[in-house]
Design a protein around this motif. Structure first.
Motif, mmCIF file in Angstrom:
data_model
loop_
_atom_site.group_PDB
_atom_site.id
_atom_site.type_symbol
_atom_site.label_atom_id
_atom_site.label_comp_id
_atom_site.label_asym_id
_atom_site.label_seq_id
_atom_site.Cartn_x
_atom_site.Cartn_y
_atom_site.Cartn_z
ATOM 1 N N SER A 233 0.765 -1.263 0.061
ATOM 2 C CA SER A 233 0.004 0.313 0.037
ATOM 3 C C SER A 233 0.944 1.286 -0.077
ATOM 4 O O SER A 233 0.493 2.334 -0.214
ATOM 5 C CB SER A 233 -1.094 -0.190 1.107
ATOM 6 O OG SER A 233 -1.297 -1.216 1.595
ATOM 7 N N MET B 21 -12.282 -0.507 0.664
ATOM 8 C CA MET B 21 -11.278 0.396 0.278
ATOM 9 C C MET B 21 -10.080 -0.587 -0.058
ATOM 10 O O MET B 21 -9.291 -0.042 -0.745
ATOM 11 C CB MET B 21 -10.936 0.874 1.981
ATOM 12 C CG MET B 21 -10.133 2.120 2.063
ATOM 13 S SD MET B 21 -9.920 2.692 3.504
ATOM 14 C CE MET B 21 -8.232 2.473 3.789
ATOM 15 N N GLN C 21 -3.287 5.348 1.682
ATOM 16 C CA GLN C 21 -4.305 4.851 2.942
ATOM 17 C C GLN C 21 -3.444 4.609 4.067
ATOM 18 O O GLN C 21 -2.560 4.189 4.216
ATOM 19 C CB GLN C 21 -5.078 3.743 2.205
ATOM 20 C CG GLN C 21 -4.163 2.528 2.208
ATOM 21 C CD GLN C 21 -4.796 1.137 2.036
ATOM 22 O OE1 GLN C 21 -6.087 1.060 2.574
ATOM 23 N NE2 GLN C 21 -4.224 0.036 1.346
ATOM 24 N N PRO D 117 -4.508 2.080 6.517
ATOM 25 C CA PRO D 117 -5.483 0.716 6.533
ATOM 26 C C PRO D 117 -6.257 0.416 7.790
ATOM 27 O O PRO D 117 -5.566 0.789 8.914
ATOM 28 C CB PRO D 117 -4.374 -0.556 5.973
ATOM 29 C CG PRO D 117 -3.167 0.020 6.459
ATOM 30 C CD PRO D 117 -3.101 1.650 6.504
ATOM 31 N N ALA E 235 0.804 7.809 5.439
ATOM 32 C CA ALA E 235 0.331 8.065 4.398
ATOM 33 C C ALA E 235 0.345 9.205 3.902
ATOM 34 O O ALA E 235 0.845 9.345 2.568
ATOM 35 C CB ALA E 235 -1.348 7.608 4.553
ATOM 36 N N MET F 37 -7.282 7.995 1.876
ATOM 37 C CA MET F 37 -8.330 6.946 2.489
ATOM 38 C C MET F 37 -7.791 6.467 3.824
ATOM 39 O O MET F 37 -6.923 5.996 4.008
ATOM 40 C CB MET F 37 -8.513 5.858 1.519
ATOM 41 C CG MET F 37 -8.341 6.180 0.021
ATOM 42 S SD MET F 37 -9.651 5.138 -0.929
ATOM 43 C CE MET F 37 -8.279 3.868 -1.193
ATOM 44 N N ASP G 48 -9.086 4.110 7.038
ATOM 45 C CA ASP G 48 -10.150 3.159 7.616
ATOM 46 C C ASP G 48 -10.309 3.110 9.089
ATOM 47 O O ASP G 48 -9.287 2.706 9.821
ATOM 48 C CB ASP G 48 -9.347 1.508 7.040
ATOM 49 C CG ASP G 48 -10.751 0.543 7.102
ATOM 50 O OD1 ASP G 48 -11.576 1.027 7.908
ATOM 51 O OD2 ASP G 48 -10.705 -0.369 6.624
#
Ligand SMILES: Nc1ncnc2c1ncn2[C@@H]1O[C@H](COP(=O)(O)OP(=O)(O)O)[C@@H](O)[C@H]1O
Ligand SMILES: [Mg+2]
Lengths: 450, 261
Positions: A320, B68, B104, B106, B171, B180, B182
């Motif tokens: 990510s 996501m 993101q 996460p 991020a 994004m 979460d």
């Protein structure tokens, strides 16, 4: 920070001093219990005599040795446990005692390594008589290098590799075959061996990209066995289990270590001494090992090296953050394998003989044990673990009093695996995260100026 | 060309530009995703426009995190399409998506616990090869002063709130256009939640950062967001402005019962 960290040490020292009598008493108690247990069990032994009766042999030496061992072990354990609770109480930031220990040990170890041939010659009287120590040094350094190489894969990238010895074999056979078949010199073969091994690293890397943990371990284990079995069975190529012998010896960048007038000794105006080659081999493996170390240390500061460490912790997070985990894993496999390849060609040139027997699973296990005992990622930890694991059994062989205690027929090297096992168990109890478990960050405040 | 013709051209260009700016930054259309044979997303439609804060609320197990992660390519969408800034990213690899200015934080934060805070932030800057690292580190320290004091502390030894701040800061280190999040409020004390949400609002207002936030804490999320979506068992069932959803009796009953008013 500086003043904050000195005070707790002073406090620790004082506390240790005051606790000492208590510790000794406690350890003495344990020794006493051991003695009590030993009296009926160990102290006398009955053997069949010549006649009908039994002969009683006393074994008070063994009893004493056992009691002393228990005393020392208990003492050390208590010392360690009190230290640990205190360390836990003082919640220190990242770097603490362990890395300070590493900072002291590193220069000492390096200093001894650099001067070992000299020390051996001085200690034993002459270079020739110091041969044993130089040989031992070479053996240990080979494992240090292998440990550091595997550390890239297991310690940094967190990819459990049980077949590391395969790359060592690839390196050894690369040199053995290239030199005996094509007559290439060691200095040409060394980089080639590294490249071949790295290629095999990538070859292994591809199928295991998606695997982790147990599955990865099984596949790498199988890979190691496949390489060994191919070497045994493909007789035309590798000479089978007979191996390859009369591999050319190392030269001093082209000058052979011979007594002739084109030899190393004659060229430099020295008296010929067969030990020259051994000393040269020693420094060769030392340089190879140090290069492995320096490359690893450097890599840790580069984005790729940091990605290895991140990969070990969380693969999903890595992806990510835009890190290509495929490339990251393959480079770790390739680089680790390359150093094994270097070490392998060194092994071949030193032994002048290779056979599949040298590359069995036990070798992989020993190298892995060195990395695990060293603390998974700590460079000095791996070096110390290699010294203990490889040098330890060698030294045991020379300890005369063990024979006195356990009888004439006692050969400590036969107990090597038992000692490995004991060392492992002791580690799991006392230092479950390895000898030097604290990881030093690759960037600190001072470095930010870069 | 006549003046009138030029005028028409200019107008057309303007219209085109307007249409482009109106096109959402992130567009999710009819996306379904599976874990093996279990369908976790059932034709989800939603979009996020540039400069917006959009919240996605829903009960535990509704599929919010899955959505996501599907936007990020793991698991990949089986049907439907995901477009980001005009590019189809439906079949892209995760690490390639991460290089498109999407970042993101996460579920579960996933910080690197053995690494120091500074190194964690460095990993966040990996997409740029750390070119703006010093400058961005400074920005993060201003945004989350808590992190500044702990730059050399191991990530795993920090409190939950600090770890969440670190996950968001990490991020942000990639200088994303779309962030994004979460469940950034999960398991945190109300005061910390407030701090984190106000940092997000500040980023949105001052720097125009687009934010897509997934939350179970519906009240806070909808108050923060310009628009919101409600997800129930893998499908979007409701959408509207943050205010509308907060006032909706159904939302109230399902997600704000005993909520923090
Ligand atoms: N890795 C997985 N493998 C299989 N099923 C999963 C996995 N992750 C989530 N699920 C399932 O998908 C559904 C949606 O989960 P999730 O997206 O985590 O919901 P939410 O984030 O809204 O709480 C749940 O039923 C969950 O059990
Ligand atoms: Mg979730």
């Amino acid at each position: 920070m500086a003043s904050g960290s000195t005070t707790p040490i002073a406090v620790t020292a004082r506390a240790d001093a005051s606790a000492l009598p208590g510790l000794i008493k406690d350890a003495g108690l344990f020794a006493l219990v051991t003695l009590g247990l030993c009296v009926p069990i160990v102290s006398y032994r009955t053997d069949l005599g010549q006649g009908i009766g039994l002969v009683i042999t006393s074994r008070w030496g063994t009893v004493f040795a056992l009691c002393a061992a228990i005393f020392v072990l208990r003492f050390l354990q208590q010392l360690y446990l009190t230290g640990r609770t205190r360390r836990r109480a003082a919640h220190a930031p990242v770097a603490e005692g362990a890395s300070r220990l590493a900072a002291i040990l590193s220069p000492i170890t390096l200093g001894i390594a650099l001067t070992l041939p000299l020390l051996a010659a001085l200690g034993a009287g002459s270079l020739g008589e110091g041969r044993y120590w130089i040989d031992l040094g070479i053996l240990i350094l080979t494992y240090v290098m292998l440990g550091w190489g595997l550390n890239i894969v297991v310690g940094l990238a967190g990819l459990l590799d049980l077949g590391y010895v395969a790359f060592y074999a690839v390196g050894a056979y690369s040199y053995a075959l290239l030199s005996t078949v094509f007559g290439l010199s060691f200095w040409v073969c060394l980089p080639l061996a590294g490249l071949f091994a790295a290629a095999f690293g990538v070859l292994l890397g591809f199928p295991v990209l998606r695997l982790r943990g147990d599955y990865l371990a099984i596949v790498t284990l199988a890979f190691g066995e496949i390489i060994r079995l191919v070497l045994i069975n493909w007789t035309d190529f590798s000479g089978g289990s007979a191996g390859i012998s009369s591999i050319p010896r190392v030269s001093f960048f082209g000058l052979p270590f011979t007594a002739g007038e084109n030899g190393f000794a004659a060229t430099f105006g020295l008296a010929f001494n067969p030990m020259h080659r051994l000393v040269f081999l020693y420094y060769l493996i030392l340089v190879l090992a140090l290069v492995t170390n320096l490359v690893t240390l450097r890599m840790r500061r580069l984005p790729l090296g940091r990605a290895w460490e991140a990969l070990r912790e969380d693969e999903i997070a890595c992806r990510s953050l835009g890190i290509d985990t495929t490339i990251t894993k393959l480079t770790a496999f390739a680089l680790g394998a390359m150093f094994a390849g270097f070490a392998g060609s060194f092994f071949a040139v030193r032994q002048a003989f290779v056979s599949p027997e040298s590359f069995n699973f036990l070798e992989s296990a020993i190298i892995l044990a060195i990395v695990v005992l060293g603390g998974m990622g700590s460079q000095i930890g791996v070096a110390i673990a290699a010294i203990v694991m490889v040098g330890g059994p060698e030294l045991l062989r020379n300890l005369g009093f063990l024979k006195a205690v356990f009888g004439e027929g006692f050969d400590p090297s036969e107990y090597r695996l038992l000692l490995f096992g004991l060392a492992m168990v002791a580690m799991m109890v006392f230092r479950p995260r390895g000898l030097i478990s604290e990881r030093t960050p690759s960037v600190t405040i001072a470095e930010r100026a870069r | 060309m006549s003046v009138a013709g030029i005028n028409v051209l200019v107008e057309e260009t303007r219209a085109l530009q307007a249409a482009q700016t109106k096109a959402p930054l992130l567009d999710v259309r009819g996306v379904s995703a599976y874990y093996g044979s279990i369908q976790a997303l059932k034709g989800v439609d939603l979009h996020v426009k540039e400069g917006e804060i959009v919240a996605l609320i829903g009960a535990n197990g509704a599929g919010k995190s899955t959505l996501m992660m599907t936007i990020f390519g793991q698991p990949q969408a089986r049907t439907g399409s995901i477009t980001y800034a005009g590019r189809d990213i439906t079949r892209m690899a995760t690490h390639e998506i991460a290089r498109l200015n999407i970042a993101q934080s996460p579920e579960g934060r996933r910080i690197f616990s053995r690494m120091s805070v500074r190194e964690n932030l460095q990993m966040g800057a990996a997409v740029h090869g750390g070119r703006h690292f010093a400058e961005d580190l400074e920005r993060m320290c201003v945004l989350f002063p808590r992190l500044k004091e702990r730059l050399d502390q191991r990530g795993g030894t920090m409190s939950g709130g600090e770890q969440q701040m670190l996950a968001i800061a990490r991020a942000l280190m990639s200088r994303p256009k779309l962030l994004m999040l979460d469940e950034p409020s999960l398991g945190l004390a109300p005061l910390i939640v407030k701090q984190i949400f106000s940092a997000v609002r500040e980023l949105n207002e001052r720097e125009g950062l687009t934010v897509f936030i997934v939350e179970q804490n519906a009240y806070h999320a909808l108050k923060l967001a310009h628009r919101g979506y409600v997800m129930v068992t893998g499908a979007v069932t409701m959408s509207g402005t943050g205010r509308e959803l907060l006032d909706d009796p159904q939302v109230k009953a399902a997600y704000l019962e005993g909520g923090q008013h």
